[in-house]
Every structure is written in C-alpha cells, then in structure tokens.
Design a protein around this motif. Sequence first.
Motif, short mmCIF file in Angstrom:
data_model
loop_
_atom_site.label_atom_id
_atom_site.label_comp_id
_atom_site.label_asym_id
_atom_site.label_seq_id
_atom_site.Cartn_x
_atom_site.Cartn_y
_atom_site.Cartn_z
N GLN A 129 14.20 -2.06 1.32
CA GLN A 129 14.36 -3.46 1.76
C GLN A 129 14.42 -3.53 3.28
OE1 GLN A 129 17.63 -5.02 -0.80
NE2 GLN A 129 17.26 -6.92 0.33
N THR A 133 11.61 -5.22 5.80
CA THR A 133 12.07 -6.31 6.66
C THR A 133 11.76 -6.01 8.12
OG1 THR A 133 13.83 -6.76 5.07
CG2 THR A 133 14.09 -7.72 7.26
N LEU A 136 7.99 -6.57 8.76
CA LEU A 136 7.45 -7.90 8.47
C LEU A 136 6.96 -8.69 9.69
CD1 LEU A 136 6.99 -9.64 5.88
CD2 LEU A 136 9.00 -10.91 6.59
N PRO A 137 7.73 -8.75 10.80
CA PRO A 137 7.28 -9.61 11.91
C PRO A 137 5.91 -9.24 12.48
CG PRO A 137 9.56 -8.90 12.25
CD PRO A 137 9.04 -8.13 11.08
N LEU A 139 3.30 -7.82 10.86
CA LEU A 139 2.20 -7.70 9.90
C LEU A 139 1.26 -8.90 9.99
CD1 LEU A 139 4.16 -6.51 6.73
CD2 LEU A 139 2.72 -5.10 8.23
N PRO A 140 -0.04 -8.68 9.73
CA PRO A 140 -0.95 -9.82 9.61
C PRO A 140 -0.59 -10.64 8.37
CG PRO A 140 -2.05 -7.79 8.97
CD PRO A 140 -0.70 -7.39 9.50
N THR A 141 -0.96 -11.91 8.36
CA THR A 141 -0.53 -12.79 7.26
C THR A 141 -0.98 -12.28 5.88
OG1 THR A 141 -2.41 -14.17 7.83
CG2 THR A 141 -0.25 -14.98 8.47
N SER A 144 1.81 -9.92 4.92
CA SER A 144 3.22 -10.30 4.96
C SER A 144 3.70 -10.78 3.59
CB SER A 144 3.47 -11.35 6.03
OG SER A 144 2.63 -12.45 5.84
N GLY A 145 2.81 -11.41 2.82
CA GLY A 145 3.18 -11.87 1.49
C GLY A 145 3.50 -10.70 0.57
N LEU A 146 2.67 -9.68 0.62
CA LEU A 146 2.88 -8.50 -0.23
C LEU A 146 4.17 -7.79 0.13
CD1 LEU A 146 2.04 -6.35 -2.30
CD2 LEU A 146 0.59 -5.31 -0.54
N GLY A 148 6.75 -8.96 1.78
CA GLY A 148 7.88 -9.82 1.46
C GLY A 148 8.23 -9.77 -0.01
N ALA A 149 7.21 -9.77 -0.87
CA ALA A 149 7.45 -9.70 -2.31
C ALA A 149 8.06 -8.35 -2.70
CB ALA A 149 6.14 -9.93 -3.07
N VAL A 150 7.64 -7.28 -2.04
CA VAL A 150 8.22 -5.96 -2.30
C VAL A 150 9.69 -5.94 -1.90
CG1 VAL A 150 8.20 -3.52 -1.59
CG2 VAL A 150 6.04 -4.67 -2.18
N VAL A 151 9.99 -6.50 -0.72
CA VAL A 151 11.38 -6.56 -0.25
C VAL A 151 12.24 -7.35 -1.25
CG1 VAL A 151 12.91 -7.53 1.53
CG2 VAL A 151 10.85 -6.26 2.20
N HIS B 98 6.95 -17.59 -0.77
CA HIS B 98 5.92 -16.55 -0.62
C HIS B 98 4.67 -17.16 0.04
CE1 HIS B 98 2.59 -13.93 -2.01
NE2 HIS B 98 3.46 -12.99 -1.72
N LEU B 101 5.25 -17.28 3.70
CA LEU B 101 5.08 -15.94 4.29
C LEU B 101 3.62 -15.62 4.56
CD1 LEU B 101 7.33 -13.30 2.49
CD2 LEU B 101 7.39 -14.02 4.88
N GLU B 102 2.77 -16.08 3.67
CA GLU B 102 1.34 -15.78 3.79
C GLU B 102 0.63 -16.68 4.78
OE1 GLU B 102 0.08 -16.10 -0.36
OE2 GLU B 102 -0.47 -13.97 -0.24
N ASP B 105 2.55 -16.80 11.32
CA ASP B 105 2.80 -15.65 12.19
C ASP B 105 4.13 -15.82 12.91
OD1 ASP B 105 0.44 -14.21 11.77
OD2 ASP B 105 -0.67 -15.56 13.09
N THR B 107 7.72 -15.63 13.82
CA THR B 107 8.73 -14.66 13.39
C THR B 107 9.93 -15.33 12.73
OG1 THR B 107 8.06 -13.20 15.18
CG2 THR B 107 10.18 -12.73 14.16
N ARG B 110 8.98 -16.71 9.34
CA ARG B 110 8.82 -15.59 8.40
C ARG B 110 10.16 -15.08 7.92
NH1 ARG B 110 4.03 -11.26 9.80
NH2 ARG B 110 2.35 -12.76 9.57
N LEU B 114 11.42 -15.11 4.14
CA LEU B 114 11.80 -13.88 3.43
C LEU B 114 13.21 -14.01 2.86
CD1 LEU B 114 11.18 -10.94 2.62
CD2 LEU B 114 12.27 -10.23 4.75
N LEU B 117 13.01 -16.40 -0.13
CA LEU B 117 12.34 -15.73 -1.24
C LEU B 117 13.28 -14.73 -1.91
CD1 LEU B 117 9.92 -14.65 -2.95
CD2 LEU B 117 9.20 -13.35 -0.95
N LEU B 140 7.15 -8.30 -8.28
CA LEU B 140 6.76 -8.92 -7.01
C LEU B 140 7.03 -10.42 -7.05
CD1 LEU B 140 3.46 -6.88 -6.75
CD2 LEU B 140 5.33 -6.71 -5.11
N PRO B 141 8.28 -10.80 -6.79
CA PRO B 141 8.65 -12.22 -6.89
C PRO B 141 7.77 -13.10 -5.99
CG PRO B 141 10.61 -10.85 -6.59
CD PRO B 141 9.42 -9.96 -6.41
#
Lengths: 162, 144
Positions: A129, A133, A136-137, A139-141, A144-146, A148-151, B98, B101-102, B105, B107, B110, B114, B117, B140-141
């Motif tokens: 986690q 985290t 995350l700041p 990462l390309p968009t 960031s979704g992937l 974030g979902a893993v975290v 989510h 997040l996608e 940019d 910070t 984001r 996060l 989420l 993967l929530p």
Amino acid sequence: MIPSSRGPQLSRRGVLLAAAAGPLVVACTTKETSPPEPDPLAELAEQARVDAALAAAVAASFPGLGADVVAANRGEHAQRLAAEVERARTTPSSAARSPSGAPSSQPVAPPADAGSAVALLADALAAAQRRGTELLPDLPTHRSGLVGAVVAGCACLAEVLA
Amino acid sequence: MTLSPEAVAATQTALAAEHAAVWTYGLVSAFVSDADATTRGANAHRARRDTTARLLRDAGAEPQPPAAAYLPPEPVTDAASSIAALVAVEADACRAWHGVLERTDDTDLRRSALDALTESAVRATRWRKTGGITPVAVALPGTS
C-alpha cells in the motif's frame, strides 16, 4: 540459510532502505540490480507475486484466516501489473524497461504459528500500500487507476485479515 | 486549483456518488443492527461530499446538487437488503473515484481520489464480511 531464494525480499528491502537512507544505499542497490530506469510497476508486480506465494503457503497451513483471499487477489494484482509492464515494454515510444529474466518461484515456508503468519501478511500488505501510494503522483493517468486499485485492494485484504 | 474539464467531470461524478452514499446510509440505518458502523460510514461520506464540493468550487466549477432520492439496486426491506444496498453504493463510489484517478495529473486530487477509493473499498469489504458475501474482498476496487 538459502539466500538465493530470498532474492525478491532482499531487493524489496533494498528499495525501502534506499527510499529511507538516500543516495548511498541507492548506489549499492544499483550495483545489484542494474537495469537503467526500471519500470516502477515491475517492482509492484514482483511484490504482489511474492505476497501471493506467501499467502498461499499460509493458507495451506492455516485455513480460515482469509489468507486464501490474499493469495487470489495479490495473484491478480501481480498478473495485471506484469501485463502493464509488458505492454509498456513492447510499446516503442516507452523508455521504461522491465528487469529481464523470469521470476523464480521458490516455495515459501510459512511461519510456525497463525499469529505470526497474519502479522507477516499484514506487514506485506501495508508495504505494498505504501509503495503504491508513493509511486502514484508520478504515474501517467493510464497507470494511476491500476495502481490506485491495487493500493485499495491491499487495504481491503488487510481488513479481511483483521 | 486548475483542473482539466475531464477531471472536473469525473469529480462531479464522484460527488454524485457521495450524495447517493449519504442518502443510502440514511435510508438503511433503521435496518442495520451495527449502528456505529452506519454512523461512521454516513459521517465519512458527508465529510467526503463536503471536501469534494469545496474542491470543485476551488477549481471554478459549480458542485452538482444532490438528487431528491436515489434508487437502490433492490428494495430495502431488511438487514440483508440494506447491506446489499450499502455494498452497491460503496462500489459505485469506488468506480467514481477510480474514474477520477484515471483522469487527473493533479497530485492533490489524485491523493484525495485514492483516499476516497480506499476508504469506500474498505467499508465495502466490512459490509461484505457482515453480510457473508463472497468473495469478501474484490481484487481491484473501482475497476469493475
């Protein structure tokens, strides 16, 4: 005992140390694992793979703790992250590189009692986690979704063990 | 704060999900025996709703108001259907954040996305645990 099988954990520790201790340790770890600009998601994928193996070993010894869910979900994290690393590697425009070589799949010895097994898994999930985290700041968009979902997925698994 | 139109739209969707969550926690409170958990969930969503509305105003956008009522996926008549409604509304919030997040940019946004989420995903896991819903945790929530 069997230092070679501890490779992934050593390198994870190395990375955490590097983050904490700065350039000196970075220099040491760079010597060990040397690909220039490694894909940061490769590290997350490896972390997930190691966690899944540990959780599977724990689930086999101590059923009913929820370790089976950790094994399944961290396995899925590893798969999804590795797929993204591979996609980026094979995309010409990407400068990111993933460490070469197939990951070793050494059997993992679970701890002797259920309490330490859960503590070990909880620590691993907290580390995952934290690392996600941190990344995350920058990462390309599309990533960031992937991540974030893993975290968030790791936080849920910690809740399952709680 | 300057946000892209895409980021603003995604954040408005997340705000709508927070409005729906606040409403749903109010709806089910009579049926769920764990009053502390529903109160905590309702408070968390209210706080998130308010910070999200502020964030949108800071970005120069008018936060979208709540709807008069929301439709749960199934009628809420007892504890089980209440928990199902809470799981659904937390999953909706996960999807919405989510989506943020996608699409940004920025910070701060984001980090906010996060946190939101993660918190919704953990609450969903708790409700799944309470309701005996399997799997108890989604991998993967927000992605499905």
